[in-house]
Write an enzyme that holds these catalytic residues in place. Structure first.
Site, PDB file in Angstrom:
ATOM      1  N   HIS A 180     -21.609 -40.334   9.720  1.00  0.00           N
ATOM      2  CA  HIS A 180     -21.019 -39.006   9.506  1.00  0.00           C
ATOM      3  C   HIS A 180     -21.295 -38.072  10.681  1.00  0.00           C
ATOM      4  O   HIS A 180     -20.432 -37.252  11.034  1.00  0.00           O
ATOM      5  CB  HIS A 180     -21.555 -38.403   8.207  1.00  0.00           C
ATOM      6  CG  HIS A 180     -20.987 -39.041   6.972  1.00  0.00           C
ATOM      7  ND1 HIS A 180     -19.673 -38.877   6.585  1.00  0.00           N
ATOM      8  CD2 HIS A 180     -21.554 -39.861   6.047  1.00  0.00           C
ATOM      9  CE1 HIS A 180     -19.454 -39.546   5.471  1.00  0.00           C
ATOM     10  NE2 HIS A 180     -20.576 -40.153   5.127  1.00  0.00           N
ATOM     11  N   GLN A 194     -16.923 -55.304  11.112  1.00  0.00           N
ATOM     12  CA  GLN A 194     -18.075 -54.426  11.348  1.00  0.00           C
ATOM     13  C   GLN A 194     -18.039 -53.917  12.780  1.00  0.00           C
ATOM     14  O   GLN A 194     -17.812 -54.678  13.720  1.00  0.00           O
ATOM     15  CB  GLN A 194     -19.391 -55.181  11.129  1.00  0.00           C
ATOM     16  CG  GLN A 194     -19.857 -55.191   9.707  1.00  0.00           C
ATOM     17  CD  GLN A 194     -21.258 -55.763   9.583  1.00  0.00           C
ATOM     18  OE1 GLN A 194     -21.782 -56.381  10.492  1.00  0.00           O
ATOM     19  NE2 GLN A 194     -21.870 -55.590   8.435  1.00  0.00           N
ATOM     20  N   GLY A 195     -18.276 -52.602  12.936  1.00  0.00           N
ATOM     21  CA  GLY A 195     -18.289 -52.031  14.272  1.00  0.00           C
ATOM     22  C   GLY A 195     -16.941 -51.549  14.759  1.00  0.00           C
ATOM     23  O   GLY A 195     -16.860 -50.823  15.742  1.00  0.00           O
ATOM     24  N   VAL A 196     -15.862 -51.960  14.080  1.00  0.00           N
ATOM     25  CA  VAL A 196     -14.527 -51.443  14.391  1.00  0.00           C
ATOM     26  C   VAL A 196     -14.383 -50.117  13.648  1.00  0.00           C
ATOM     27  O   VAL A 196     -14.706 -50.030  12.464  1.00  0.00           O
ATOM     28  CB  VAL A 196     -13.437 -52.445  13.956  1.00  0.00           C
ATOM     29  CG1 VAL A 196     -12.051 -51.895  14.243  1.00  0.00           C
ATOM     30  CG2 VAL A 196     -13.638 -53.783  14.668  1.00  0.00           C
ATOM     31  N   GLU A 197     -13.894 -49.085  14.304  1.00  0.00           N
ATOM     32  CA  GLU A 197     -13.992 -47.736  13.752  1.00  0.00           C
ATOM     33  C   GLU A 197     -12.978 -47.453  12.643  1.00  0.00           C
ATOM     34  O   GLU A 197     -12.285 -46.437  12.665  1.00  0.00           O
ATOM     35  CB  GLU A 197     -13.823 -46.714  14.877  1.00  0.00           C
ATOM     36  CG  GLU A 197     -14.964 -46.732  15.870  1.00  0.00           C
ATOM     37  CD  GLU A 197     -14.853 -45.585  16.862  1.00  0.00           C
ATOM     38  OE1 GLU A 197     -14.561 -44.456  16.446  1.00  0.00           O
ATOM     39  OE2 GLU A 197     -15.034 -45.840  18.052  1.00  0.00           O
ATOM     40  N   LEU A 198     -12.898 -48.303  11.661  1.00  0.00           N
ATOM     41  CA  LEU A 198     -11.946 -48.103  10.574  1.00  0.00           C
ATOM     42  C   LEU A 198     -12.326 -46.914   9.696  1.00  0.00           C
ATOM     43  O   LEU A 198     -11.467 -46.138   9.270  1.00  0.00           O
ATOM     44  CB  LEU A 198     -11.854 -49.375   9.731  1.00  0.00           C
ATOM     45  CG  LEU A 198     -11.331 -50.625  10.444  1.00  0.00           C
ATOM     46  CD1 LEU A 198     -11.330 -51.799   9.487  1.00  0.00           C
ATOM     47  CD2 LEU A 198      -9.939 -50.398  10.987  1.00  0.00           C
ATOM     48  N   GLY A 199     -13.617 -46.772   9.385  1.00  0.00           N
ATOM     49  CA  GLY A 199     -14.045 -45.688   8.514  1.00  0.00           C
ATOM     50  C   GLY A 199     -13.770 -44.324   9.113  1.00  0.00           C
ATOM     51  O   GLY A 199     -13.309 -43.399   8.428  1.00  0.00           O
ATOM     52  N   THR A 200     -14.033 -44.181  10.402  1.00  0.00           N
ATOM     53  CA  THR A 200     -13.763 -42.918  11.087  1.00  0.00           C
ATOM     54  C   THR A 200     -12.278 -42.588  11.062  1.00  0.00           C
ATOM     55  O   THR A 200     -11.873 -41.457  10.757  1.00  0.00           O
ATOM     56  CB  THR A 200     -14.267 -42.988  12.539  1.00  0.00           C
ATOM     57  OG1 THR A 200     -15.685 -43.194  12.533  1.00  0.00           O
ATOM     58  CG2 THR A 200     -13.945 -41.721  13.297  1.00  0.00           C
ATOM     59  N   SER A 217     -23.401 -38.531  -0.137  1.00  0.00           N
ATOM     60  CA  SER A 217     -23.729 -39.838   0.432  1.00  0.00           C
ATOM     61  C   SER A 217     -25.070 -40.369  -0.037  1.00  0.00           C
ATOM     62  O   SER A 217     -26.037 -39.604  -0.207  1.00  0.00           O
ATOM     63  CB  SER A 217     -23.753 -39.742   1.962  1.00  0.00           C
ATOM     64  OG  SER A 217     -22.506 -39.338   2.471  1.00  0.00           O
TER      65      SER A 217
END
Length: 498
Positions: free
Chosen positions: A428, A304-310, A334
């Site tokens: 987003h 959590q908080g690591v920018e994997l989604g971006t 969404s």
């Protein structure tokens, strides 16, 4: 296809859902019985930490001091794996944070030295060395333990799980305080370095992917649960794309998963995407004009908080442009987690403070009361607490206008530290997307009705503008929104008395 059961069902999931905890590594089984209550467990923890956490070498020997024996770190991993209870793991992590952080005396001493050098003219090299000494003094001791554990076989995976335990313990208030928050920040920073985009592998999932991967993808789906094997086949079949990031420390292990629908226009209804029907056998590229990101799920709570989604969205955008050079429309569809809870909070507040109606116009109040047969505030509190209200076409029609503008304000106007309160909106918008369209009755599932009154929102990605939009949002906290959203916000400001 073998391995994926026909009756496969993913559990009903929350907006951020994570898979079950993996089995812990073998280690001593410790209980919280009478012996532990007498202090035996605490003494064992203290002894372990004294032995396992490496000393900080003096500044001059920082690069010449040998690493601690591998067994010391392995002892910590084994001991931790043997702690059966959440409270026991929280106790060990709390002791690690409080007792093995920064030496504040050293920090004060080095800070004074730097300050003296700034006040007197000195050579730049002397000042830089003093600042480096201060920087070294600010490193907590437990960082050395984490660093050496990361070199063990499976060590990075262990640290991801350890941070997940730490976040769980904080959420349960089993361990609190600035020392714990600082340790969480240090560990998050280390994981952010290890899981930066250069170390991540982008993989596409198809129906021919290993069944273990398909199983993990189905179980980790956090937004729209997978119903059965045919549903899973559709989500990786024609007019659909599914991608995930894996890491060299966890090959073929999905860390974050993104589902994409390839459509003729920007979708306004999720049931049209996750519908129950066999997939088409062929894909006609000329029919594809838009790519819709309809689900993104983090599978590891410790990240959590690591920018994997971006990172994942940016990489997928490039992949889709390679595959479909003509494709120019990119958008999300969404969910709006938290909207119903926020709205019920407003209604409850009006009841407690005995305020009159502040959310609806007089004509809306009259129409809603005629349908529900009672006072607007009280009847809506009951109706919106379940999903039954959508069975009344008259009530759905009466609520459309007020809930649309209330939702627009929730997304656009409600803030946390100046940024969008809604976590999906914030995600987003940080990526540079535009809050483009709010969709009425876009998700009629139980989760969609109870979580966001059936509303969904499109965040549109104009690729040539995402960089500037992201900079504007992060810098001035200004939200880029379409005319539809801004019009609904203006209606809220005109008709509501909040």
């Amino acid at each position: 296809m073998r391995g994926l059961r026909p009756n496969l069902r993913a559990p009903r999931l929350l907006p951020l859902r994570f898979p079950p905890r993996p089995p812990r590594p073998p280690g001593p089984r410790l209980s919280s019985g009478p012996a532990a209550a007498g202090g035996a467990l605490e003494r064992a923890m203290d002894e372990l930490l004294r032995r396992a956490v490496p000393q900080m070498p003096v500044y001059e020997l920082r690069e010449k001091t040998p690493a601690p024996a591998e067994g010391q770190c392995a002892d910590f991993v084994s001991f931790y794996g043997g702690l059966a209870q959440v409270a026991e793991r929280a106790e060990l992590l709390g002791r690690l944070a409080r007792g093995f952080g920064v030496d504040h005396g050293q920090v004060a001493e080095q800070s004074a030295g730097v300050l003296q050098l700034h006040q007197r003219p000195r050579e730049v090299a002397v000042l830089l060395q003093a600042e480096d000494r201060l920087r070294y003094a600010l490193v907590p001791r437990y960082r050395g333990l984490f660093h050496h554990i990361s070199k063990l076989d499976g060590g990075v995976r262990f640290l991801v799980q350890l941070r997940a335990d730490l976040l769980e313990a904080q959420a349960l208030k089993l361990v609190e305080g600035p020392d714990v928050r600082e340790m969480n920040g240090v560990l998050k920073g280390m994981l952010s370095e290890w899981f930066s985009s250069g170390f991540l592998n982008l993989e596409r999932v198809t129906w021919h992917s290993p069944c273990e991967v398909l199983q993990k993808i189905s179980e980790s789906e956090a937004v729209h649960p997978v119903k059965n094997w045919m549903d899973m086949k559709q989500r990786v079949g024609p007019y659909r794309r599914c991608y995930f990031f894996s890491h060299c420390s966890t090959p073929e292990e999905p860390l974050v998963v993104l589902h994409v629908a390839l459509t003729s226009d920007i979708s306004s209804n999720i049931q049209a995407i996750v519908k129950d029907c066999p997939p088409s056998e062929t894909e006609e590229k000329h029919r594809i004009a838009a790519a819709i990101f309809y689900s993104i799920s983090l599978t590891q709570q410790g990240l959590q908080g690591v920018e994997l989604g971006t990172f994942l969205i940016k990489r997928v955008l490039k992949e889709l442009q390679k595959e479909f050079p003509h494709l120019g429309t990119f958008s999300s569809l969404s969910p709006i987690p938290g909207f119903t809870k926020w709205l019920l909070g407003l209604l409850n507040s009006q009841t407690r403070e005995r305020r009159g109606n502040e959310l609806f116009t007089d004509s809306e109040c009259q129409e809603i009361s005629e349908v529900t047969g009672g006072p607007v505030t009280e009847t809506l509190k009951v109706a919106l607490s379940s999903s039954e209200w959508v069975k009344s076409e008259k009530l759905v029609r009466a609520l459309q206008a007020p809930l649309m503008r209330l939702c627009a304000w929730y997304l656009y106007g409600e803030k946390h530290r100046g940024y969008a309160l809604n976590p999906v909106a914030n995600f987003h918008l940080q990526n540079g997307a535009v809050m483009w369209r709010i969709n009425w009755m876009a998700d009629r599932s139980l989760k969609g009705i109870t979580g966001s009154c059936g509303l969904m929102v499109n965040y549109r990605y104009y690729l040539e503008e995402t960089g500037a939009n992201s900079t504007t949002y992060l810098g001035s906290k200004s939200i880029k929104a379409s005319e539809q959203v801004l019009s609904l916000v203006a209606q809220f400001q005109k008709n509501s008395k909040l």
